[in-house]
Enzyme design. Structure first.
Site: not given
Length: 123
Positions: A100, A102
């Site tokens: 991931r 962000c």
């Protein structure tokens, strides 16, 4: 092959919900839009929940689920919401979680507070 999910909100531009290629599904970013009326709920909690539900609807239309996701990218309007987004995100991605990123975005479409995109693979 393009994928348009009937249970996800309509695209806010000239794009599809996802594209399937070589066993991978690449979703477009999903805001926390209500699929019934296209409105944004108030606050980061409600928008994150709805964004993840919208991702789920797109994955479902592709014949996949959250467990098939291998990478996500999260865009937030305010990095101070990072912990809140993480808390909600962890309810949808359990066990072996995807890779991931962000990042804080200067501005998201429709004044959104969060937008999430995913890459999934057929297993």
């Amino acid at each position: 092959m393009t994928i348009n999910a009937p249970e996800a909100p309509a695209a806010v531009g000239p794009y599809v919900h996802a594209v399937k290629a070589n066993g991978f599904v690449f979703t477009s970013g999903q805001l926390g839009l209500n699929p019934e009326d296209g409105t944004l709920p108030e606050g980061i909690v409600a928008q994150t929940e709805q964004s993840l539900k919208n991702i789920g609807a797109v994955l479902k239309a592709a014949g996949l689920g959250y467990e098939d996701v291998i990478k996500t990218t999260i865009f937030v309007a305010d990095m101070n919401d990072f912990a809140t987004v993480n808390e909600i995100y962890s309810k949808y991605f359990t066990g072996e979680t995807p890779a991931r990123s962000c990042v804080q975005a200067a501005k998201l479409p429709k004044g959104g507070l969060v937008e999430i995109e995913a890459i999934a693979v057929e297993k």
